[in-house]
Write an enzyme that holds these catalytic residues in place. Structure first.
Site, short mmCIF file in Angstrom:
data_model
loop_
_atom_site.label_atom_id
_atom_site.label_comp_id
_atom_site.label_asym_id
_atom_site.label_seq_id
_atom_site.Cartn_x
_atom_site.Cartn_y
_atom_site.Cartn_z
N SER A 187 96.04 84.74 14.35
CA SER A 187 96.88 83.77 13.64
C SER A 187 98.12 83.35 14.41
O SER A 187 98.57 82.21 14.27
CB SER A 187 97.29 84.33 12.28
OG SER A 187 97.92 85.59 12.43
N HIS A 215 91.56 82.00 9.94
CA HIS A 215 91.88 80.75 10.65
C HIS A 215 90.66 80.09 11.30
O HIS A 215 90.67 78.89 11.56
CB HIS A 215 92.95 81.02 11.72
CG HIS A 215 94.23 81.47 11.12
ND1 HIS A 215 95.22 80.60 10.76
CD2 HIS A 215 94.66 82.71 10.76
CE1 HIS A 215 96.22 81.28 10.21
NE2 HIS A 215 95.90 82.56 10.20
N LYS A 246 93.51 77.87 3.86
CA LYS A 246 93.81 77.21 5.14
C LYS A 246 92.89 76.00 5.31
O LYS A 246 93.17 74.95 4.76
CB LYS A 246 93.72 78.24 6.26
CG LYS A 246 94.69 79.40 5.98
CD LYS A 246 94.84 80.35 7.11
CE LYS A 246 95.53 81.65 6.70
NZ LYS A 246 96.88 81.52 6.20
C1 PLP Z 1 94.62 86.44 9.54
C2 PLP Z 1 95.05 86.29 8.11
N1 PLP Z 1 94.50 87.09 7.18
C3 PLP Z 1 94.85 86.99 5.89
C4 PLP Z 1 95.77 86.06 5.46
C5 PLP Z 1 96.13 86.01 4.02
O1 PLP Z 1 95.49 84.95 3.38
P1 PLP Z 1 96.11 84.31 2.07
O2 PLP Z 1 97.20 83.38 2.51
O3 PLP Z 1 94.96 83.63 1.40
O4 PLP Z 1 96.64 85.44 1.26
C6 PLP Z 1 96.35 85.20 6.40
C7 PLP Z 1 97.28 84.12 6.03
O5 PLP Z 1 98.28 84.14 5.55
C8 PLP Z 1 96.00 85.34 7.75
O6 PLP Z 1 96.58 84.56 8.67
#
Ligand code: PLP
Length: 398
Positions: A187, A215, A246
């Site tokens: 990310s 992502h 996303k």
């Molecule tokens: C790699 C990764 N995993 C999990 C999440 C969490 O997802 P969410 O925003 O749906 O809680 C994110 C983003 O914020 C992320 O970038």
């Protein structure tokens, strides 16, 4: 009444910590966006170019999805009213899970309240004190928290180092289970995990491979099936987690796997069991976005084009950018104060790209994390590159 009386002892302690964060350039506060998500948003009453959103395919504000949500609100109302295992499991939740699993080509899928909750529920349900988890050093915070919550032995390996994973696994045979946990598309760095080598190591040492492709899913690979597809090992991933917040432009987490795994998680994942189901309107938005993505591969083509244009632009000016070749591009500035100053110059030029600082990234690796979406035009990307070039020059960086 909380917050209305004189400052308490707790306030004094917290204020001291906040002052320390400010001194170290690590204090954070949100900026208020006054319009729908898109390449241009209103920020504090002024239009700016947005280059920090994960709305990769531009679906957070798509007319077709908005119409589906309006119809869903009229039919289903706004709240699910209860947890999934009580009475909150509606037709649309079921339909989304069924369609998502079918689209990916796996047996089953399970929706969670968010991606964070999907990780927090899944990992502790699978691993405990008799198990070991191998975790990439740059994994997302939700994975790290989930690993800690599981109370399994946690072995953190250097970023992307599959050889080290193999070495660690060869010393891990005494554990009941061995779980490798990694982001797919990282990310904050925009690079891919070495999934083929990790799958190989998992096979060799009878380990389980879990990939968080928040992502990459829906954006990477010929069919949009993410980092696993891009690396040619989708069928060797045991658990694939993603988020609907996303590329799908909605909200909620989703976990893909075998029918047995999903049945198990429905019974054991605490963040699935003990929380209210997603509002039916949100589940509808996720479903409508999935249908749209399946029909519009050109969105991914455009995203790829935009990622390449941004990278080429930054390379032209010799900026210190990361290795990845996708929609996330870090400009590595090291020092938090420096990153904040360049971000401020960008904002003055009408471009929003906030500085990303520790603890989101390791100490000494503050950066601008730029993301492009399928909706940015070439001219908007060129405007960003130009503003970045001038901002960095003014700070004596390039
Ligand atoms: C790699 C990764 N995993 C999990 C999440 C969490 O997802 P969410 O925003 O749906 O809680 C994110 C983003 O914020 C992320 O970038």
């Amino acid at each position: 009444m909380p917050g209305t009386s004189r400052p308490t002892l707790l306030d004094a302690l917290l204020q001291a910590e906040l002052d320390d964060l400010k001194e170290r350039q690590l204090f954070r506060a949100p900026r208020t966006v006054g319009s729908a998500q898109g390449p241009v948003v209103t920020l504090d009453g002024r239009e700016v170019l947005l280059f920090c959103s994960n709305n990769y395919l531009g679906l957070a504000n798509h007319p077709q999805i908005i119409r589906a949500v309006q119809a869903a609100a009229a039919t289903w109302g706004t709240g699910a009213g209860a947890a999934r295992l009580i009475s909150g499991h509606m037709t649309v939740h079921e339909e989304f899970e069924r369609r998502a699993a079918q689209w990916l080509g796996c047996e089953a899928a399970l929706g969670f309240g968010s991606g964070y909750l999907a990780n927090l529920g899944t990992i502790p349900a699978l691993a405990g004190p008799d198990d070991v988890i191998l975790c990439d050093r740059l994994n997302h915070a939700s994975l790290i928290d989930a690993c800690r919550m599981s109370r399994a032995k946690l072995w953190v390996y250097p970023h992307g180092d599959a050889s080290e994973v193999g070495r660690l696994l060869s010393r891990a045979q005494a554990f009941r289970r061995r779980l490798i946990v990694t982001d797919g598309l990282f990310s904050m760095d925009g690079d891919l995990a070495p999934l083929a080598a990790l799958a190989e190591a998992a096979d060799r040492h009878e380990a389980i491979l879990m990939v968080d492709d928040a992502h990459g899913l829906f954006t990477l690979g010929e069919q949009g099936r993410g980092a696993g597809e891009a690396c040619g090992v989708l069928d060797r991933i045991d658990l694939l987690m993603a988020t609907c917040s996303k590329a799908l432009g909605g909200y909620g987490g989703i976990l893909f796997g075998s029918r047995t795994l999903i049945d198990y998680l429905r019974n054991r994942a605490r963040t699935f069991i003990y929380t209210t189901a997603l509002p039916p309107t949100v589940a509808t938005a996720n479903l409508a976005a999935l249908e749209l993505i399946a029909r519009q591969p050109e969105l991914r083509d455009r995203l790829r084009h935009n990622g390449e244009r941004l990278r080429r632009g930054c390379q032209r000016y010799g900026m210190p950018i990361g290795e990845g070749r996708h929609q996330i591009l870090p400009v590595l500035l090291g020092d938090s104060g420096r990153a904040l100053r360049v971000a401020e110059r960008l904002l003055e030029a009408g471009v929003l790209v906030p500085a990303i600082r520790p603890p989101t990234v390791p100490d000494g690796t503050a950066r601008l994390r730029i993301t492009v979406t399928a909706k940015h035009t070439d001219a908007q990307i060129d405007q960003l590159v130009d503003a970045l070039h001038r901002g960095g020059q003014a700070e004596g960086l390039w």
